[in-house]
Design an enzyme around this catalytic site. Structure first.
Site, PDB file in Angstrom:
ATOM      1  N   GLU A 439      31.608  10.989  -1.202  1.00  0.00           N
ATOM      2  CA  GLU A 439      30.262  10.398  -1.334  1.00  0.00           C
ATOM      3  C   GLU A 439      29.799   9.736  -0.046  1.00  0.00           C
ATOM      4  O   GLU A 439      29.155   8.692  -0.078  1.00  0.00           O
ATOM      5  CB  GLU A 439      30.291   9.355  -2.459  1.00  0.00           C
TER       6      GLU A 439
HETATM    7  C1  LIG Z   1      38.770  14.839  -4.278  1.00  0.00           C
HETATM    8  C2  LIG Z   1      37.472  15.157  -3.587  1.00  0.00           C
HETATM    9  C3  LIG Z   1      36.329  15.328  -4.344  1.00  0.00           C
HETATM   10  C4  LIG Z   1      35.115  15.654  -3.722  1.00  0.00           C
HETATM   11  N1  LIG Z   1      34.008  15.909  -4.498  1.00  0.00           N
HETATM   12  C5  LIG Z   1      32.901  16.442  -3.896  1.00  0.00           C
HETATM   13  C6  LIG Z   1      31.813  16.933  -4.688  1.00  0.00           C
HETATM   14  O1  LIG Z   1      31.816  16.851  -5.920  1.00  0.00           O
HETATM   15  N2  LIG Z   1      30.757  17.504  -4.050  1.00  0.00           N
HETATM   16  C7  LIG Z   1      30.710  17.626  -2.689  1.00  0.00           C
HETATM   17  O2  LIG Z   1      29.731  18.161  -2.185  1.00  0.00           O
HETATM   18  N3  LIG Z   1      31.724  17.159  -1.910  1.00  0.00           N
HETATM   19  C8  LIG Z   1      32.815  16.580  -2.492  1.00  0.00           C
HETATM   20  N4  LIG Z   1      33.870  16.127  -1.703  1.00  0.00           N
HETATM   21  C9  LIG Z   1      33.754  16.219  -0.271  1.00  0.00           C
HETATM   22  C10 LIG Z   1      33.603  14.854   0.375  1.00  0.00           C
HETATM   23  O3  LIG Z   1      32.325  14.318   0.087  1.00  0.00           O
HETATM   24  C11 LIG Z   1      33.877  15.009   1.873  1.00  0.00           C
HETATM   25  O4  LIG Z   1      35.282  15.195   2.000  1.00  0.00           O
HETATM   26  C12 LIG Z   1      33.418  13.824   2.693  1.00  0.00           C
HETATM   27  O5  LIG Z   1      32.020  13.782   2.707  1.00  0.00           O
HETATM   28  C13 LIG Z   1      33.935  13.837   4.111  1.00  0.00           C
HETATM   29  O6  LIG Z   1      33.739  15.071   4.728  1.00  0.00           O
HETATM   30  P1  LIG Z   1      34.979  15.775   5.467  1.00  0.00           P
HETATM   31  O7  LIG Z   1      36.101  15.818   4.494  1.00  0.00           O
HETATM   32  O8  LIG Z   1      34.518  17.057   6.030  1.00  0.00           O
HETATM   33  O9  LIG Z   1      35.383  14.789   6.600  1.00  0.00           O
HETATM   34  P2  LIG Z   1      34.752  14.756   8.081  1.00  0.00           P
HETATM   35  O10 LIG Z   1      33.283  14.766   7.996  1.00  0.00           O
HETATM   36  O11 LIG Z   1      35.416  15.786   8.902  1.00  0.00           O
HETATM   37  O12 LIG Z   1      35.222  13.316   8.560  1.00  0.00           O
HETATM   38  C14 LIG Z   1      36.532  13.039   9.084  1.00  0.00           C
HETATM   39  C15 LIG Z   1      36.537  11.618   9.653  1.00  0.00           C
HETATM   40  O13 LIG Z   1      35.592  11.526  10.729  1.00  0.00           O
HETATM   41  C16 LIG Z   1      34.644  10.508  10.472  1.00  0.00           C
HETATM   42  N5  LIG Z   1      33.341  10.942  10.958  1.00  0.00           N
HETATM   43  C17 LIG Z   1      32.724  12.126  10.750  1.00  0.00           C
HETATM   44  N6  LIG Z   1      31.526  12.143  11.347  1.00  0.00           N
HETATM   45  C18 LIG Z   1      31.354  10.951  11.931  1.00  0.00           C
HETATM   46  C19 LIG Z   1      30.310  10.333  12.686  1.00  0.00           C
HETATM   47  N7  LIG Z   1      29.166  10.969  12.937  1.00  0.00           N
HETATM   48  N8  LIG Z   1      30.493   9.080  13.127  1.00  0.00           N
HETATM   49  C20 LIG Z   1      31.615   8.403  12.860  1.00  0.00           C
HETATM   50  N9  LIG Z   1      32.631   8.919  12.148  1.00  0.00           N
HETATM   51  C21 LIG Z   1      32.506  10.176  11.678  1.00  0.00           C
HETATM   52  C22 LIG Z   1      34.647  10.295   8.974  1.00  0.00           C
HETATM   53  O14 LIG Z   1      34.232   8.994   8.615  1.00  0.00           O
HETATM   54  C23 LIG Z   1      36.106  10.548   8.645  1.00  0.00           C
HETATM   55  O15 LIG Z   1      36.858   9.404   8.819  1.00  0.00           O
HETATM   56  C24 LIG Z   1      35.067  15.763  -2.318  1.00  0.00           C
HETATM   57  C25 LIG Z   1      36.216  15.564  -1.559  1.00  0.00           C
HETATM   58  C26 LIG Z   1      37.419  15.300  -2.169  1.00  0.00           C
HETATM   59  C27 LIG Z   1      38.654  15.168  -1.332  1.00  0.00           C
END
Ligand SMILES: Cc1cc2nc3c(=O)[nH]c(=O)nc-3n(C[C@H](O)[C@H](O)[C@H](O)COP(=O)(O)OP(=O)(O)OC[C@H]3O[C@@H](n4cnc5c(N)ncnc54)[C@H](O)[C@@H]3O)c2cc1C
Length: 579
Positions: A439
């Site tokens: 989220e």
């Molecule tokens: C169990 C689970 C349930 C989920 N349910 C849903 C769902 O129902 N629907 C859905 O659409 N998604 C869902 N997600 C996805 C979830 O919302 C994403 O994992 C989350 O938004 C983070 O994206 P990412 O994993 O690609 O991490 P990344 O975006 O790759 O981030 C990795 C790290 O880098 C940091 N970071 C990234 N960009 C920046 C920036 N610009 N500035 C500073 N820091 C940054 C982040 O804070 C984080 O610490 C789910 C994920 C999990 C694991």
């Protein structure tokens, strides 16, 4: 198996004082939220959660959801409990009345979800997602879409999902590639063919509801790049006919389930849209207007994810409190009686339990206060809208960090037994870890808070909030100091700090502001609690005092980290940083 004990008095106090539900009930549209109705909802959902959701928590963790021949299946017992949830109307609390909802304030939905989630957090994510889908369709859908989908979603007979994430598009939602092509002939003229895949979709498939209404972000051809070119679509698992009846299967499939650290009950699906046949989707709102609509859903979800932090914290606290009364170790330090005592008699264990409790109550206070502001905002109160927008990232990020801290302390109270699975303390710790990530990660929440919510109006909304805290803190010096420090750091952030400096201090700044709000709300609750009598008249002033003297005191020190500036973060090259 540990049962779930409903923190009834706590929840009523939070609803009355921090959400201000009595005042909300004075608005015509919330007039049904009488104190009797509120009390019976809080009591009723607590009993329901304890009897129906809590007993399934363990099997959800150990067996979890499974993908069998392309369909997701939940362990035995889940279908019956979900059917009872729907039948008893727990899904429809804040749903619009014209679609058979109860039209009550959404802070009561927060309370319903809190109980369900404290009993079984992975399961409670299912109704939580549906609540978000209802809000998005209600605010942005056409009349026809509302008529087609809302009644069944409000009741919970159909469930909702949120499909944003793709492998290359996580925090950067604008990088998504799923496409939507308009259909210009045949029975689906006016709809779109959706093609692409999504990852990490919670409850993307399951066997508990008749239909699953997927809200999908996709890109139409020629759409601008980035988040400006995103559109929102409704894509149901089963297409719905003009008569409202379920028809053919849409080509939407869960192709894999993720193996996760926790939250095993909730199926986290890799979803494929239109890879084998037609996936028909209906545009919600206008082309390229998807992110705005999705934000409605995300705002509701962000507050409710904040509540998930409270849910797991409450469960971890209850479990640790029981264990600490049963586990006997060592006599009290310095006591003449050398009889070993339950560990709850040792000062350090008491410190952990009181910390767990005051953090849990503080997070609850922040979440309910935010929910009350969200409800006021729906009454066309522009000041409440501004306040709600400011508070939502705090509630999401801080309350979920607290969920992790409290769950971790819960493991600690159990000693070695906390690290092995059979006590259940480890499950809370594993479950809680996702809340700061999904989220919008807590880092992204902090950026939203500082860059949009604080800097967006040159710090005016933040200053108004902190001044209100100072005026209402009854001369509590620690709280006044913290609120004053929040104003000073805020001035620096919107004044001389560069964008990089703001980003460098965003996370600690979010924490200190959250703690100021939570401390203020706990003080307000304590003032009311002492007048009411009962156990809470004794406990609340103590947890509030601990919060002010320990948690608020610690937060004042966040000021230095908030103003650290970006220079130190970049004073090592990337190569040196990882050397
Ligand atoms: C169990 C689970 C349930 C989920 N349910 C849903 C769902 O129902 N629907 C859905 O659409 N998604 C869902 N997600 C996805 C979830 O919302 C994403 O994992 C989350 O938004 C983070 O994206 P990412 O994993 O690609 O991490 P990344 O975006 O790759 O981030 C990795 C790290 O880098 C940091 N970071 C990234 N960009 C920046 C920036 N610009 N500035 C500073 N820091 C940054 C982040 O804070 C984080 O610490 C789910 C994920 C999990 C694991």
């Amino acid at each position: 198996m540990m049962g779930y004990r409903v923190p009834l008095e706590e929840q009523l106090l939070a609803l009355n004082v921090s959400a201000g539900i009595e005042e909300l009930a004075s608005a015509k549209c919330f007039a049904d939220a009488t104190s009797d109705t509120v009390a019976s909802i809080v009591e009723g959902i607590g009993v329901f959660a304890a009897n129906e959701f809590a007993p399934l928590n363990r099997v959800g963790d150990t067996e979890g959801a499974k993908l069998i021949n392309g369909d997701v299946r939940l362990p035995t017992g889940y279908a019956g409990s979900y059917a009872s949830l729907v039948e008893q109307g727990w899904n429809s609390i804040a749903g619009p009345k014209e679609f058979a909802g109860q039209g009550l304030p959404s802070c009561l939905t927060v309370c319903v979800l809190e109980n369900l989630g404290a009993a079984n957090v992975g399961f409670a994510l299912l109704p939580m997602l549906t609540v978000g889908a209802v809000e998005a369709i209600e605010k942005h859908g056409s009349q026809k879409q509302k008529d087609t989908y809302l009644t069944k979603l409000v009741s919970g007979e159909w469930s909702g999902t949120m499909n944003l994430t793709e492998p290359q598009a996580g925090s950067d939602v604008g990088a998504l590639r799923t496409v939507a092509v308009p259909i210009s002939d045949g029975p689906h003229t006016g709809s779109y063919r959706i093609k692409g895949s999504k990852i990490f979709i919670s409850w993307g498939d399951h066997d508990l509801a008749e239909n699953i209404i997927h809200l999908v972000l996709a890109r139409t051809s020629g759409a601008p790049t980035g988040s400006k070119g995103i559109s929102l679509f409704i894509a149901p698992k089963y297409l719905v006919g003009e008569n409202g009846l379920i028809g053919a299967r849409n080509d939407i499939r869960a192709v894999a389930l993720e193996h996760k650290l926790g939250l095993h009950t909730s199926p986290t699906c890799v979803m494929s849209f239109g890879e084998e046949g037609d996936c028909i989707g209906e545009l919600v709102g206008t082309e390229n207007g998807g992110l705005k609509a999705m934000f409605t859903m995300m705002n509701s979800a962000r507050l409710n994810v904040g509540s998930q932090g409270v849910q797991v914290a409450e469960a971890a606290l209850q479990r640790a409190a029981i264990f600490a009364q049963e586990r006997i170790q060592s006599p009290r330090g310095g006591a003449t009686d050398r009889t070993p005592v339950p560990i709850i008699e040792h000062p350090d264990v008491r410190r952990m339990l009181l910390r767990m409790r005051s953090l849990t109550e503080g997070a609850r206070a922040l979440v309910y206060h935010t929910a009350g502001q969200v409800d006021r905002a729906t009454l066309n109160d522009p000041a409440a809208r501004i306040r709600a927008d400011l508070l939502v990232p705090l509630a999401k990020a801080w309350a979920t960090d607290i969920g992790c801290e409290v769950a971790s302390l819960g493991v600690q109270v159990h000693g070695g037994m906390g690290f092995v699975e059979e006590t259940g303390a480890a499950q809370h710790y594993r479950d809680a870890r996702i809340f700061p990530i999904y989220e919008g990660t807590n880092g992204i929440q902090a950026i939203d808070f500082v860059m949009r919510k604080v800097a967006g109006d040159s710090g005016a909304a933040l200053q108004a909030l902190m001044n209100e805290i100072i005026e209402n803190s009854n001369g509590e010096p620690m709280l006044t100091d913290l609120a004053g420090e929040c104003i000073r750091v805020g001035e620096w952030l919107v004044g001389s700090a560069s964008p990089d400096d703001r980003l460098a201090g965003a996370t600690p700044f979010l924490a200190m502001c959250s703690i100021a709000v939570a401390g203020w709300q706990l003080l307000r609750q304590a003032r009311v609690a002492v007048q009411g009598g009962g156990v809470i008249a004794r406990t609340k002033p103590v947890t509030a005092r601990f919060f002010i003297n320990v948690i608020v005191a610690e937060a004042i020190a966040h000021s230095a980290a908030s103003k650290i500036g970006s220079a130190i973060l970049y004073s090592l090259s990337t190569e040196e940083l990882v050397s």
